[in-house]
Design a protein around this motif. Structure first.
Motif, PDB file in Angstrom:
ATOM      1  N   THR A   4       0.313  -9.828   5.988  1.00  0.00           N
ATOM      2  CA  THR A   4       1.462 -10.056   5.121  1.00  0.00           C
ATOM      3  C   THR A   4       2.686  -9.400   5.735  1.00  0.00           C
ATOM      4  O   THR A   4       2.613  -8.317   6.308  1.00  0.00           O
ATOM      5  CB  THR A   4       1.220  -9.479   3.716  1.00  0.00           C
ATOM      6  OG1 THR A   4       0.966  -8.083   3.842  1.00  0.00           O
ATOM      7  CG2 THR A   4       0.058 -10.169   3.050  1.00  0.00           C
ATOM      8  N   LYS A   7       6.779  -5.665   2.406  1.00  0.00           N
ATOM      9  CA  LYS A   7       6.946  -4.230   2.605  1.00  0.00           C
ATOM     10  C   LYS A   7       5.737  -3.449   2.094  1.00  0.00           C
ATOM     11  O   LYS A   7       5.337  -2.462   2.697  1.00  0.00           O
ATOM     12  CB  LYS A   7       8.218  -3.783   1.886  1.00  0.00           C
ATOM     13  CG  LYS A   7       8.599  -2.366   2.141  1.00  0.00           C
ATOM     14  CD  LYS A   7       9.911  -2.048   1.457  1.00  0.00           C
ATOM     15  CE  LYS A   7      10.304  -0.619   1.683  1.00  0.00           C
ATOM     16  NZ  LYS A   7      11.541  -0.285   1.007  1.00  0.00           N
ATOM     17  N   TRP A   8       5.156  -3.877   1.012  1.00  0.00           N
ATOM     18  CA  TRP A   8       4.044  -3.148   0.406  1.00  0.00           C
ATOM     19  C   TRP A   8       2.734  -3.892   0.657  1.00  0.00           C
ATOM     20  O   TRP A   8       2.476  -4.922   0.076  1.00  0.00           O
ATOM     21  CB  TRP A   8       4.249  -3.013  -1.104  1.00  0.00           C
ATOM     22  CG  TRP A   8       5.480  -2.237  -1.429  1.00  0.00           C
ATOM     23  CD1 TRP A   8       6.667  -2.739  -1.823  1.00  0.00           C
ATOM     24  CD2 TRP A   8       5.625  -0.828  -1.379  1.00  0.00           C
ATOM     25  NE1 TRP A   8       7.571  -1.727  -2.024  1.00  0.00           N
ATOM     26  CE2 TRP A   8       6.939  -0.527  -1.763  1.00  0.00           C
ATOM     27  CE3 TRP A   8       4.781   0.223  -1.045  1.00  0.00           C
ATOM     28  CZ2 TRP A   8       7.433   0.766  -1.806  1.00  0.00           C
ATOM     29  CZ3 TRP A   8       5.281   1.511  -1.113  1.00  0.00           C
ATOM     30  CH2 TRP A   8       6.583   1.768  -1.478  1.00  0.00           C
ATOM     31  N   ASN A   9       1.917  -3.355   1.531  1.00  0.00           N
ATOM     32  CA  ASN A   9       0.587  -3.917   1.709  1.00  0.00           C
ATOM     33  C   ASN A   9      -0.445  -2.892   1.254  1.00  0.00           C
ATOM     34  O   ASN A   9      -0.104  -1.817   0.761  1.00  0.00           O
ATOM     35  CB  ASN A   9       0.359  -4.362   3.158  1.00  0.00           C
ATOM     36  CG  ASN A   9       0.551  -3.224   4.139  1.00  0.00           C
ATOM     37  OD1 ASN A   9       0.601  -2.074   3.749  1.00  0.00           O
ATOM     38  ND2 ASN A   9       0.662  -3.552   5.406  1.00  0.00           N
ATOM     39  N   TRP A  11      -2.499  -0.908   2.853  1.00  0.00           N
ATOM     40  CA  TRP A  11      -2.520   0.376   3.565  1.00  0.00           C
ATOM     41  C   TRP A  11      -1.362   1.280   3.137  1.00  0.00           C
ATOM     42  O   TRP A  11      -1.534   2.490   2.973  1.00  0.00           O
ATOM     43  CB  TRP A  11      -2.476   0.154   5.073  1.00  0.00           C
ATOM     44  CG  TRP A  11      -3.709  -0.542   5.565  1.00  0.00           C
ATOM     45  CD1 TRP A  11      -3.804  -1.806   6.037  1.00  0.00           C
ATOM     46  CD2 TRP A  11      -5.029   0.002   5.592  1.00  0.00           C
ATOM     47  NE1 TRP A  11      -5.096  -2.092   6.357  1.00  0.00           N
ATOM     48  CE2 TRP A  11      -5.883  -0.993   6.098  1.00  0.00           C
ATOM     49  CE3 TRP A  11      -5.583   1.227   5.223  1.00  0.00           C
ATOM     50  CZ2 TRP A  11      -7.242  -0.805   6.266  1.00  0.00           C
ATOM     51  CZ3 TRP A  11      -6.944   1.408   5.402  1.00  0.00           C
ATOM     52  CH2 TRP A  11      -7.752   0.413   5.912  1.00  0.00           C
ATOM     53  N   SER A  12      -0.179   0.724   2.963  1.00  0.00           N
ATOM     54  CA  SER A  12       0.952   1.569   2.564  1.00  0.00           C
ATOM     55  C   SER A  12       0.787   2.072   1.136  1.00  0.00           C
ATOM     56  O   SER A  12       1.140   3.209   0.831  1.00  0.00           O
ATOM     57  CB  SER A  12       2.267   0.807   2.732  1.00  0.00           C
ATOM     58  OG  SER A  12       2.272  -0.344   1.936  1.00  0.00           O
ATOM     59  N   ILE A  13       0.253   1.246   0.239  1.00  0.00           N
ATOM     60  CA  ILE A  13       0.019   1.695  -1.134  1.00  0.00           C
ATOM     61  C   ILE A  13      -1.041   2.794  -1.170  1.00  0.00           C
ATOM     62  O   ILE A  13      -0.881   3.812  -1.860  1.00  0.00           O
ATOM     63  CB  ILE A  13      -0.389   0.506  -2.029  1.00  0.00           C
ATOM     64  CG1 ILE A  13       0.787  -0.447  -2.183  1.00  0.00           C
ATOM     65  CG2 ILE A  13      -0.864   0.978  -3.397  1.00  0.00           C
ATOM     66  CD1 ILE A  13       0.434  -1.747  -2.870  1.00  0.00           C
ATOM     67  N   THR A  14      -2.099   2.633  -0.374  1.00  0.00           N
ATOM     68  CA  THR A  14      -3.147   3.663  -0.302  1.00  0.00           C
ATOM     69  C   THR A  14      -2.587   4.963   0.252  1.00  0.00           C
ATOM     70  O   THR A  14      -2.870   6.044  -0.269  1.00  0.00           O
ATOM     71  CB  THR A  14      -4.314   3.167   0.583  1.00  0.00           C
ATOM     72  OG1 THR A  14      -4.767   1.913   0.096  1.00  0.00           O
ATOM     73  CG2 THR A  14      -5.450   4.158   0.589  1.00  0.00           C
ATOM     74  N   LEU A  16       0.561   6.056   0.249  1.00  0.00           N
ATOM     75  CA  LEU A  16       1.461   6.687  -0.721  1.00  0.00           C
ATOM     76  C   LEU A  16       0.704   7.302  -1.892  1.00  0.00           C
ATOM     77  O   LEU A  16       1.070   8.379  -2.376  1.00  0.00           O
ATOM     78  CB  LEU A  16       2.490   5.679  -1.224  1.00  0.00           C
ATOM     79  CG  LEU A  16       3.598   5.322  -0.240  1.00  0.00           C
ATOM     80  CD1 LEU A  16       4.493   4.242  -0.815  1.00  0.00           C
ATOM     81  CD2 LEU A  16       4.417   6.547   0.106  1.00  0.00           C
TER      82      LEU A  16
END
Length: 105
Positions: A4, A7-9, A11-14, A16
């Motif tokens: 994708t 901006k938010w995938n 991995w980035s949510i995990t 953060l």
């Protein structure tokens, strides 16, 4: 497998979420470790925003007198000043001609 471009995938949510959990746990376990840097950075910010009188630089300009031009005298100085002559650009021919080098690099 498609990636994708948003901006938010996952991995980035995990990342953060783990970062927030770690910060909350650190603040709960030892709040003094976060209090000292906050106080130091706050003091630096306050000194930057509201510097003391001896750091402002007023003492360096006390001996100097400032002269302001009147509005009537300011345009006259621009009128009396001669404009520079505009000269077109000249091409200076080079003396070196090398056949071994290509003309465009």
């Amino acid at each position: 497998m498609s990636r994708t471009t948003g901006k938010w995938n996952v991995w980035s949510i995990t990342f953060l979420a783990l970062l927030v959990i770690g910060l909350v746990y650190s603040v709960i376990s030892s709040p003094l470790t976060f209090l000292i840097p906050i106080v130091v950075l706050g003091g630096i910010f306050l000194l930057y925003k509201y510097p003391p009188a001896f750091l402002r630089g007023y003492h360096s300009q006390q001996g100097r007198t400032q002269v302001k031009q009147s509005r009537a005298a300011a345009p006259k100085s621009k009128v009396n000043k001669p404009r520079s002559k505009t000269v077109p650009f000249r091409v200076i021919e080079g003396g070196k001609e090398d056949d071994d080098l290509p003309k465009y690099h």
